[in-house]
Design an enzyme around this catalytic site. Structure first.
Site, PDB file in Angstrom:
ATOM      1  N   LEU A   1       0.822  -1.218   0.000  1.00 32.68           N
ATOM      2  CA  LEU A   1       0.000   0.000   0.000  1.00 32.68           C
ATOM      3  C   LEU A   1       0.852   1.263   0.000  1.00 32.68           C
ATOM      4  CD1 LEU A   1      -2.646  -0.995   2.725  1.00 32.68           C
ATOM      5  CD2 LEU A   1      -2.553  -1.642   0.329  1.00 32.68           C
ATOM      6  N   ALA A   2       2.143   1.139   0.229  1.00 35.75           N
ATOM      7  CA  ALA A   2       2.990   2.339   0.320  1.00 35.75           C
ATOM      8  C   ALA A   2       3.065   3.031  -1.033  1.00 35.75           C
ATOM      9  CB  ALA A   2       4.391   1.956   0.778  1.00 35.75           C
TER      10      ALA A   2
ATOM     11  N   THR B   1      -4.928   1.553  -9.136  1.00 31.72           N
ATOM     12  CA  THR B   1      -5.851   2.689  -9.001  1.00 31.72           C
ATOM     13  C   THR B   1      -6.657   2.981 -10.256  1.00 31.72           C
ATOM     14  OG1 THR B   1      -5.852   5.113  -8.856  1.00 31.72           O
ATOM     15  CG2 THR B   1      -3.787   4.122  -9.470  1.00 31.72           C
TER      16      THR B   1
ATOM     17  N   GLU C   1      -7.092   5.793 -11.313  1.00 31.67           N
ATOM     18  CA  GLU C   1      -6.387   6.861 -12.045  1.00 31.67           C
ATOM     19  C   GLU C   1      -5.723   6.319 -13.312  1.00 31.67           C
ATOM     20  OE1 GLU C   1      -5.422  10.378 -11.607  1.00 31.67           O
ATOM     21  OE2 GLU C   1      -7.374  10.271 -10.668  1.00 31.67           O
TER      22      GLU C   1
ATOM     23  N   TYR D   1       1.785  10.233 -11.313  1.00 33.56           N
ATOM     24  CA  TYR D   1       1.319   9.249 -10.327  1.00 33.56           C
ATOM     25  C   TYR D   1       0.727   8.030 -11.029  1.00 33.56           C
ATOM     26  CZ  TYR D   1      -1.965   7.021  -7.102  1.00 33.56           C
ATOM     27  OH  TYR D   1      -2.663   6.094  -6.365  1.00 33.56           O
TER      28      TYR D   1
ATOM     29  N   LYS E   1       1.950   4.127 -11.321  1.00 40.33           N
ATOM     30  CA  LYS E   1       1.075   3.055 -10.833  1.00 40.33           C
ATOM     31  C   LYS E   1       0.784   2.031 -11.927  1.00 40.33           C
ATOM     32  CE  LYS E   1      -0.090   3.639  -6.445  1.00 40.33           C
ATOM     33  NZ  LYS E   1      -0.096   2.575  -5.434  1.00 40.33           N
TER      34      LYS E   1
HETATM   35  P1  NAP Z   1      -1.878   7.282   2.166  1.00 41.07           P
HETATM   36  O1  NAP Z   1      -2.831   7.520   3.300  1.00 41.07           O
HETATM   37  O2  NAP Z   1      -1.261   8.438   1.482  1.00 41.07           O
HETATM   38  O3  NAP Z   1      -0.716   6.334   2.723  1.00 41.07           O
HETATM   39  C1  NAP Z   1       0.469   6.139   2.013  1.00 41.07           C
HETATM   40  C2  NAP Z   1       1.424   5.324   2.865  1.00 41.07           C
HETATM   41  O4  NAP Z   1       2.623   5.070   2.104  1.00 41.07           O
HETATM   42  C3  NAP Z   1       1.864   5.989   4.168  1.00 41.07           C
HETATM   43  O5  NAP Z   1       1.897   5.005   5.183  1.00 41.07           O
HETATM   44  C4  NAP Z   1       3.290   6.443   3.865  1.00 41.07           C
HETATM   45  O6  NAP Z   1       4.118   6.471   5.011  1.00 41.07           O
HETATM   46  C5  NAP Z   1       3.748   5.308   2.965  1.00 41.07           C
HETATM   47  N1  NAP Z   1       4.910   5.618   2.146  1.00 41.07           N
HETATM   48  C6  NAP Z   1       5.064   6.660   1.278  1.00 41.07           C
HETATM   49  N2  NAP Z   1       6.277   6.605   0.699  1.00 41.07           N
HETATM   50  C7  NAP Z   1       6.904   5.512   1.208  1.00 41.07           C
HETATM   51  C8  NAP Z   1       8.174   4.924   1.008  1.00 41.07           C
HETATM   52  N3  NAP Z   1       9.068   5.447   0.172  1.00 41.07           N
HETATM   53  N4  NAP Z   1       8.487   3.796   1.688  1.00 41.07           N
HETATM   54  C9  NAP Z   1       7.611   3.254   2.555  1.00 41.07           C
HETATM   55  N5  NAP Z   1       6.381   3.771   2.806  1.00 41.07           N
HETATM   56  C10 NAP Z   1       6.044   4.890   2.134  1.00 41.07           C
HETATM   57  O7  NAP Z   1      -2.571   6.389   1.030  1.00 41.07           O
HETATM   58  P2  NAP Z   1      -3.918   5.523   1.094  1.00 41.07           P
HETATM   59  O8  NAP Z   1      -5.064   6.393   0.713  1.00 41.07           O
HETATM   60  O9  NAP Z   1      -3.951   4.732   2.344  1.00 41.07           O
HETATM   61  O10 NAP Z   1      -3.703   4.567  -0.165  1.00 41.07           O
HETATM   62  C11 NAP Z   1      -3.019   3.318  -0.018  1.00 41.07           C
HETATM   63  C12 NAP Z   1      -2.521   2.864  -1.375  1.00 41.07           C
HETATM   64  O11 NAP Z   1      -3.615   2.681  -2.265  1.00 41.07           O
HETATM   65  C13 NAP Z   1      -1.582   3.853  -2.084  1.00 41.07           C
HETATM   66  O12 NAP Z   1      -0.633   3.086  -2.802  1.00 41.07           O
HETATM   67  C14 NAP Z   1      -2.484   4.595  -3.046  1.00 41.07           C
HETATM   68  O13 NAP Z   1      -1.744   5.080  -4.132  1.00 41.07           O
HETATM   69  C15 NAP Z   1      -3.441   3.477  -3.430  1.00 41.07           C
HETATM   70  N6  NAP Z   1      -4.792   3.888  -3.808  1.00 41.07           N
HETATM   71  C16 NAP Z   1      -5.512   4.677  -2.981  1.00 41.07           C
HETATM   72  C17 NAP Z   1      -6.809   5.018  -3.301  1.00 41.07           C
HETATM   73  C18 NAP Z   1      -7.639   5.892  -2.405  1.00 41.07           C
HETATM   74  O14 NAP Z   1      -8.644   6.428  -2.890  1.00 41.07           O
HETATM   75  N7  NAP Z   1      -7.298   6.032  -1.137  1.00 41.07           N
HETATM   76  C19 NAP Z   1      -7.380   4.512  -4.489  1.00 41.07           C
HETATM   77  C20 NAP Z   1      -6.617   3.683  -5.299  1.00 41.07           C
HETATM   78  C21 NAP Z   1      -5.324   3.359  -4.944  1.00 41.07           C
HETATM   79  P3  NAP Z   1       4.416   7.821   5.872  1.00 41.07           P
HETATM   80  O15 NAP Z   1       3.441   7.788   7.026  1.00 41.07           O
HETATM   81  O16 NAP Z   1       5.816   7.627   6.284  1.00 41.07           O
HETATM   82  O17 NAP Z   1       4.191   8.992   4.952  1.00 41.07           O
HETATM   83  N1  GDD Z   2      -6.866  17.348  -3.815  1.00 39.76           N
HETATM   84  C1  GDD Z   2      -7.672  18.273  -4.333  1.00 39.76           C
HETATM   85  N2  GDD Z   2      -7.685  19.518  -3.801  1.00 39.76           N
HETATM   86  N3  GDD Z   2      -8.475  17.924  -5.362  1.00 39.76           N
HETATM   87  C2  GDD Z   2      -9.322  18.864  -5.848  1.00 39.76           C
HETATM   88  C3  GDD Z   2      -9.380  20.156  -5.326  1.00 39.76           C
HETATM   89  C4  GDD Z   2      -8.511  20.509  -4.259  1.00 39.76           C
HETATM   90  O1  GDD Z   2      -8.490  21.624  -3.763  1.00 39.76           O
HETATM   91  N4  GDD Z   2     -10.341  20.835  -5.997  1.00 39.76           N
HETATM   92  C5  GDD Z   2     -10.849  20.011  -6.906  1.00 39.76           C
HETATM   93  N5  GDD Z   2     -10.235  18.805  -6.826  1.00 39.76           N
HETATM   94  C6  GDD Z   2     -10.491  17.670  -7.713  1.00 39.76           C
HETATM   95  C7  GDD Z   2      -9.209  17.099  -8.361  1.00 39.76           C
HETATM   96  O2  GDD Z   2      -8.826  17.914  -9.494  1.00 39.76           O
HETATM   97  C8  GDD Z   2      -9.678  15.709  -8.762  1.00 39.76           C
HETATM   98  O3  GDD Z   2     -10.348  15.762  -9.997  1.00 39.76           O
HETATM   99  C9  GDD Z   2     -10.700  15.353  -7.660  1.00 39.76           C
HETATM  100  O4  GDD Z   2     -11.016  16.589  -6.974  1.00 39.76           O
HETATM  101  C10 GDD Z   2     -10.204  14.342  -6.635  1.00 39.76           C
HETATM  102  O5  GDD Z   2      -8.935  14.741  -6.182  1.00 39.76           O
HETATM  103  P1  GDD Z   2      -8.216  14.002  -4.940  1.00 39.76           P
HETATM  104  O6  GDD Z   2      -9.116  13.976  -3.772  1.00 39.76           O
HETATM  105  O7  GDD Z   2      -6.882  14.640  -4.774  1.00 39.76           O
HETATM  106  O8  GDD Z   2      -8.104  12.485  -5.407  1.00 39.76           O
HETATM  107  P2  GDD Z   2      -7.625  11.855  -6.786  1.00 39.76           P
HETATM  108  O9  GDD Z   2      -8.845  11.303  -7.466  1.00 39.76           O
HETATM  109  O10 GDD Z   2      -6.750  12.761  -7.546  1.00 39.76           O
HETATM  110  O11 GDD Z   2      -6.703  10.648  -6.277  1.00 39.76           O
HETATM  111  C11 GDD Z   2      -7.130   9.774  -5.219  1.00 39.76           C
HETATM  112  O12 GDD Z   2      -7.852   8.698  -5.757  1.00 39.76           O
HETATM  113  C12 GDD Z   2      -7.091   7.853  -6.630  1.00 39.76           C
HETATM  114  C13 GDD Z   2      -8.034   6.751  -7.130  1.00 39.76           C
HETATM  115  O13 GDD Z   2      -8.792   7.223  -8.198  1.00 39.76           O
HETATM  116  C14 GDD Z   2      -5.880   9.325  -4.470  1.00 39.76           C
HETATM  117  O14 GDD Z   2      -6.265   8.606  -3.346  1.00 39.76           O
HETATM  118  C15 GDD Z   2      -5.015   8.420  -5.339  1.00 39.76           C
HETATM  119  O15 GDD Z   2      -3.946   7.880  -4.550  1.00 39.76           O
HETATM  120  C16 GDD Z   2      -5.895   7.288  -5.866  1.00 39.76           C
HETATM  121  O16 GDD Z   2      -5.146   6.439  -6.696  1.00 39.76           O
END
Ligand code: NAP
Ligand code: GDD
Length: 326
Positions: A81-82, A126, A128, A151, A155
């Site tokens: 997940l990192a 993701t 994305e 990003y 990925k």
């Molecule tokens: P998050 O809250 O940003 O957590 C990211 C984690 O990665 C943190 O624990 C961070 O540690 C760790 N990390 C960053 N760089 C690292 C490195 N170089 N070595 C080891 N650990 C590192 O992300 P999340 O929302 O839980 O998402 C988990 C995973 O799912 C990510 O890979 C993200 O890209 C993917 N994803 C997320 C979503 C979503 O909507 N949340 C959707 C699709 C995919 P620190 O505490 O040290 O910063």
């Molecule tokens: N962050 C952010 N901040 N996004 C904004 C803002 C703002 O002020 N205003 C509008 N947005 C719009 C972004 O342009 C994007 O279209 C949408 O809101 C969602 O942005 P984020 O919440 O930053 O998430 P994300 O969709 O770019 O990425 C997240 O979801 C992905 C899965 O689809 C992250 O969790 C990624 O790690 C993950 O892969």
């Protein structure tokens, strides 16, 4: 004997929810943890599991630390997940993003391949990766990828190198294509949390406005607690396969604002929200809307928390947290 799970990114949103789930399922849970001056255990503490998980020092970019973790633990399951997980900043730190998200994943897979190839591996892929690609407005496992940020490009490499390890070396390595999932533990720079925290501040009289970018972007937002269950199920199948995980509903940032402000009794958010060009992306993904029929059929997985409930949960959590500090 208890199963051992190794979670990279254990301090993040998903790392905390997944660890909680694995502990409930009686795993020994280990997390790879980066050394920083102020280590953040906030998410693990909020879920009340900080003292039930174990930490190993390491970093996804440091192969030695990965070798140490895999060799010492010989885990049954590895959840990768990192990541540098913030799309918006990936144009500013594209090399770091590639080194962690793409090459870091290769280093971890390679370590498992040579040292402990029977470990089951989950890669956090993701939505994305689809960019603006869709089929009649929806994305499925078959929709072509067209990543639109450093990003998403990193990925996509990690996604294919995971599949490649499965196809080349017979490893149980799978990729979960997860759509946006949120929670009260969501990082504060992501749009949902930025809104819910901003709304709570305005309601409590300690904030005056929220500055945002593209309000017309549409996302398929689910609850992180539901999505980690899908990750675990993906590693319990007879055969390794990739799955798309989504709610099947899509909403604009505007709709998120409508619900969040309405929940605290503010019917018109226009006076409080400013569009600021600094939050616009060089290339945005305009609409994500996933169809997770395969996950429903083969994993028996469906989301439990829906959009409105998610927004309210996040606003309530920020109201409670901030009110306590006043
Ligand atoms: P998050 O809250 O940003 O957590 C990211 C984690 O990665 C943190 O624990 C961070 O540690 C760790 N990390 C960053 N760089 C690292 C490195 N170089 N070595 C080891 N650990 C590192 O992300 P999340 O929302 O839980 O998402 C988990 C995973 O799912 C990510 O890979 C993200 O890209 C993917 N994803 C997320 C979503 C979503 O909507 N949340 C959707 C699709 C995919 P620190 O505490 O040290 O910063
Ligand atoms: N962050 C952010 N901040 N996004 C904004 C803002 C703002 O002020 N205003 C509008 N947005 C719009 C972004 O342009 C994007 O279209 C949408 O809101 C969602 O942005 P984020 O919440 O930053 O998430 P994300 O969709 O770019 O990425 C997240 O979801 C992905 C899965 O689809 C992250 O969790 C990624 O790690 C993950 O892969």
């Amino acid at each position: 004997m208890k199963k051992i799970a190794l979670v990279t990114g254990i301090t993040g949103q998903d790392g905390a929810y997944l660890s909680k789930l694995l502990l409930e399922k009686d795993y020994d849970v280990y997390g790879i943890m980066r050394r920083t001056i102020n280590r953040s255990f906030e998410n693990l503490e909020t879920l009340g599991i900080y003292d039930q998980v174990n930490f190993i020092d390491g970093d996804l970019t440091d192969e030695c630390s990965l070798i140490n973790a895999i060799k010492t633990l010989r885990p049954h399951e590895v959840y990768n997940l990192a990541a540098q997980s913030f799309v918006g900043v990936s144009w500013d730190v594209p090399i770091l993003t590639a080194e962690v998200n793409a090459i870091g994943t290769l280093k971890l897979l390679n370590t498992i391949r040579y040292i402990h190839p029977t470990a089951r591996f989950y890669q956090a892929s993701t939505s994305e990766m689809f960019g603006n690609s869709h089929e009649n407005g929806l994305q499925t496992e078959e929709t072509p990828f067209h990543p639109r940020s450093p990003y998403a490009i990193a990925k996509l490499y990690a996604h294919w190198i995971t599949i490649n390890h499965r196809e080349s070396f017979g490893m149980y390595a799978v990729s979960g294509i997860l759509f946006n999932h949120e929670s009260p533990l969501r990082g504060r720079e992501f749009v949902t949390r930025k809104i819910t925290e901003g709304v709570a501040r305005i309601k409590l009289g300690i904030g005056t406005e929220i500055r945002l970018g593209n309000l017309d972007a549409k996302r398929d937002w689910g609850f992180a607690g539901d999505y980690v269950e899908a990750m675990w199920r993906m590693l319990q199948q007879a055969e390794p396969e990739d799955f798309l995980i989504s709610t099947g509903e899509t909403h604009t940032v505007r709709e998120f604002l409508d619900l969040a402000f309405a929940h605290v009794g503010i019917p018109d958010w226009n006076p409080y929200v400013k569009v600021d060009p600094q939050f616009m992306r060089p290339a945005d993904v305009f609409a994500l809307h996933g169809h997770s029929g395969k996950a429903k059929e083969k994993l028996g997985w469906e989301p439990k928390v829906h959009f409105e409930e998610l927004v309210k949960m996040m606003v309530d959590a920020d109201m409670k947290r901030l009110a306590k500090k006043m």
